[in-house]
Design a protein around this motif. Structure first.
Motif, mmCIF file in Angstrom:
data_model
loop_
_atom_site.group_PDB
_atom_site.id
_atom_site.type_symbol
_atom_site.label_atom_id
_atom_site.label_comp_id
_atom_site.label_asym_id
_atom_site.label_seq_id
_atom_site.Cartn_x
_atom_site.Cartn_y
_atom_site.Cartn_z
ATOM 1 N N SER A 158 0.843 -1.189 0.000
ATOM 2 C CA SER A 158 0.000 0.000 0.000
ATOM 3 C C SER A 158 0.882 1.245 0.000
ATOM 4 O O SER A 158 2.109 1.166 0.091
ATOM 5 N N VAL A 159 0.266 2.390 -0.084
ATOM 6 C CA VAL A 159 1.028 3.645 -0.115
ATOM 7 C C VAL A 159 1.817 3.857 1.179
ATOM 8 O O VAL A 159 3.014 4.205 1.133
ATOM 9 N N PRO A 160 1.221 3.668 2.372
ATOM 10 C CA PRO A 160 2.039 3.797 3.590
ATOM 11 C C PRO A 160 3.189 2.808 3.645
ATOM 12 O O PRO A 160 4.285 3.143 4.112
ATOM 13 N N ALA A 161 2.968 1.581 3.158
ATOM 14 C CA ALA A 161 4.047 0.589 3.153
ATOM 15 C C ALA A 161 5.162 0.995 2.199
ATOM 16 O O ALA A 161 6.348 0.812 2.504
ATOM 17 N N ILE A 162 4.808 1.548 1.048
ATOM 18 C CA ILE A 162 5.831 2.015 0.105
ATOM 19 C C ILE A 162 6.659 3.133 0.729
ATOM 20 O O ILE A 162 7.895 3.168 0.587
ATOM 21 N N ILE A 163 5.996 4.046 1.426
ATOM 22 C CA ILE A 163 6.728 5.134 2.093
ATOM 23 C C ILE A 163 7.659 4.583 3.173
ATOM 24 O O ILE A 163 8.822 5.000 3.290
ATOM 25 N N LEU A 164 7.162 3.610 3.961
ATOM 26 C CA LEU A 164 7.985 3.013 5.011
ATOM 27 C C LEU A 164 9.197 2.309 4.422
ATOM 28 O O LEU A 164 10.329 2.482 4.909
ATOM 29 N N TYR A 165 8.991 1.517 3.378
ATOM 30 C CA TYR A 165 10.102 0.810 2.745
ATOM 31 C C TYR A 165 11.120 1.802 2.180
ATOM 32 O O TYR A 165 12.343 1.586 2.292
ATOM 33 N N SER A 166 10.646 2.866 1.589
ATOM 34 C CA SER A 166 11.551 3.856 0.994
ATOM 35 C C SER A 166 12.385 4.549 2.068
ATOM 36 O O SER A 166 13.611 4.730 1.902
ATOM 37 N N VAL A 167 11.748 4.930 3.170
ATOM 38 C CA VAL A 167 12.471 5.624 4.247
ATOM 39 C C VAL A 167 13.517 4.706 4.879
ATOM 40 O O VAL A 167 14.670 5.112 5.118
ATOM 41 N N LEU A 168 13.146 3.450 5.152
ATOM 42 C CA LEU A 168 14.098 2.518 5.763
ATOM 43 C C LEU A 168 15.259 2.207 4.821
ATOM 44 O O LEU A 168 16.414 2.103 5.266
ATOM 45 N N THR A 169 14.966 2.051 3.542
ATOM 46 C CA THR A 169 16.044 1.813 2.584
ATOM 47 C C THR A 169 16.971 3.020 2.502
ATOM 48 O O THR A 169 18.204 2.869 2.419
ATOM 49 N N LEU A 170 16.415 4.217 2.536
ATOM 50 C CA LEU A 170 17.230 5.428 2.518
ATOM 51 C C LEU A 170 18.113 5.513 3.761
ATOM 52 O O LEU A 170 19.283 5.925 3.676
#
Length: 414
Positions: free
Chosen positions: A112-124
């Motif tokens: 979902s959109v919140p999950a995509i944001i979470l994955y992106s922040v953690l990867t960053l």
């Protein structure tokens, strides 16, 4: 008549009417139809036979002989639908809750959109931690001569970025979580040994350490092995005691990779499972052996730290030791606590993650954030200013080691 027969809303009533008319024709009791035969004697003989045919027609209608089945009652239809949905949901939950971690494709297609944001922040966060470490390594290469001190500092300060990287890989590819966890465990076992070496190298090596502390008392009733044994006598620093202390940490750096490779072989073979903690399974014996080795390895580090913490205040050894302990707690105890919670039912199943897989998934996300913070703090304490006198001492140490190696017919420089 044909138009009525083609109406799907009237399927059951039309066929029931047709069967009743057909049965009425056979029995001769239908008011709206003519008699089949004008002969009265045949009527009585055929009534019994026609009654049987009428019963057969009604049975055929109920059994679906016309390609239809009688409509169930509304309550029956609702109960059947709910039952089928419940059975399907139970089967899906059983499938997911008892399965291995999902594939990366199964996660990516349902993000979902919140999950995509979470994955992106953690990867960053993981990428920034590695960039900070690379910048720190470049600084050490420029400022510190090529000694064992520089190598040990690189090993110890690289613990947080390496753990963040392996956790990020395990977050994106849950099936690889076993390999990433084993990599983290092996690297941190080496870090435990290297941290002890770093404290000794801050004095210039083994010989300089022995020259500084030879025959001085040292407290051995420290944690985690002997913190309760206050009656133990003080020991004196000697070459033999130094060998025992180094052996205590080296055994973990050697045995943990061996046991991890053995664990990986059993896991590929399908023999090892973290969920199987029975005495007949290998997991409880391997984890118990690793626990004993870890406790034995932490004991020499406590002894050396208590001895040198007063001498190495300028090198900020106390904050470094604190970061090392926090990293150990987060990588070892946090994972164990989450795994035990999942096995005891404290973490619910959330398809496509089983409780154990979901616990590992949560642990990896937490580790990325925690190691990101520790990486930033490590840069503050490990990237310090090296004074000219200190660099000259390092260079003299390198020259002494090179001279000794040349006299022995070997060289430390590859």
């Amino acid at each position: 008549m044909l138009e009525l027969l083609e109406d799907p809303a009237l399927d059951y009533t039309i066929w029931e009417w047709a069967a009743a008319v057909w049965a009425g024709w056979l029995t001769g009791n239908n008011k709206g139809t003519a008699d089949l035969s004008p002969e009265e004697p045949l009527r009585g003989e055929s009534e019994s036979r026609c009654g049987e045919l009428q019963q057969i027609a009604s049975v055929q209608l109920q059994s679906g002989c016309f390609g239809l089945s009688p409509p169930p009652e509304p309550e029956q239809k609702v109960s059947v639908a709910v039952g089928e949905m419940t059975d399907g949901a139970n089967q899906s939950l059983t499938l997911y809750c008892g399965s291995s971690p999902p594939k990366a494709a199964d996660i990516l297609k349902d993000l979902s959109v919140p999950a995509i944001i979470l994955y992106s922040v953690l990867t960053l966060m993981a990428v920034i931690a590695n960039l900070v470490y690379i910048e720190e390594v470049i600084y050490l290469i420029k400022k510190v001569p090529a000694t064992n001190r520089r190598a040990t500092i690189m090993w110890v300060s690289g613990a947080a970025p390496v753990i963040a990287s392996t956790s990020c890989v395990g977050m994106w590819i849950p099936l690889a979580s076993m390999i990433t966890d084993l990599t983290t465990a092996v690297y941190f076992a080496v870090v435990i040994h290297k941290f002890q070496r770093m404290m000794i190298e801050e004095f210039g090596g083994d010989e300089a350490f022995l020259k500084r502390f030879n025959d001085t008392p040292v407290k051995i009733s420290t944690g985690p092995c002997c913190c309760c044994c206050l009656c133990l006598p003080f020991a004196k620093i000697s070459r033999r005691l130094m060998f025992v202390l180094k052996l205590g940490t080296f055994q973990l750096a050697f045995l943990r990779p061996v046991l991890m490779i053995f664990t990986l072989v059993l896991w590929v073979n399908g023999t090892f499972s973290l969920d199987d903690l029975s005495p007949s399974g290998p997991a409880i014996w391997i984890n118990s052996s690793l626990g004993v080795c870890t406790i034995v390895a932490l004991w020499p580090i406590g002894i050396v730290f208590n001895k040198v913490k007063g001498e190495l205040k300028d090198q900020k050894i106390i904050p470094k030791f604190t970061l090392y302990q926090i990293s150990f707690i987060l990588t070892q105890l946090q994972a164990a606590i989450i795994n035990i919670t999942a096995l005891s039912g404290g973490i619910a199943c959330a398809p496509p993650f089983s409780p154990t897989a979901r616990g590992g998934y949560m642990n990896q996300q937490l580790l990325i954030m925690e190691m990101f913070i520790i990486t930033l703090l490590s840069r503050i304490y490990y990237r310090r200013k090296y004074y000219c006198q200190e660099i000259d001492e390092m260079q003299s140490t390198v020259k002494t080691q090179d001279a000794q190696s040349l006299s022995n017919g070997t060289s430390l420089i590859p």
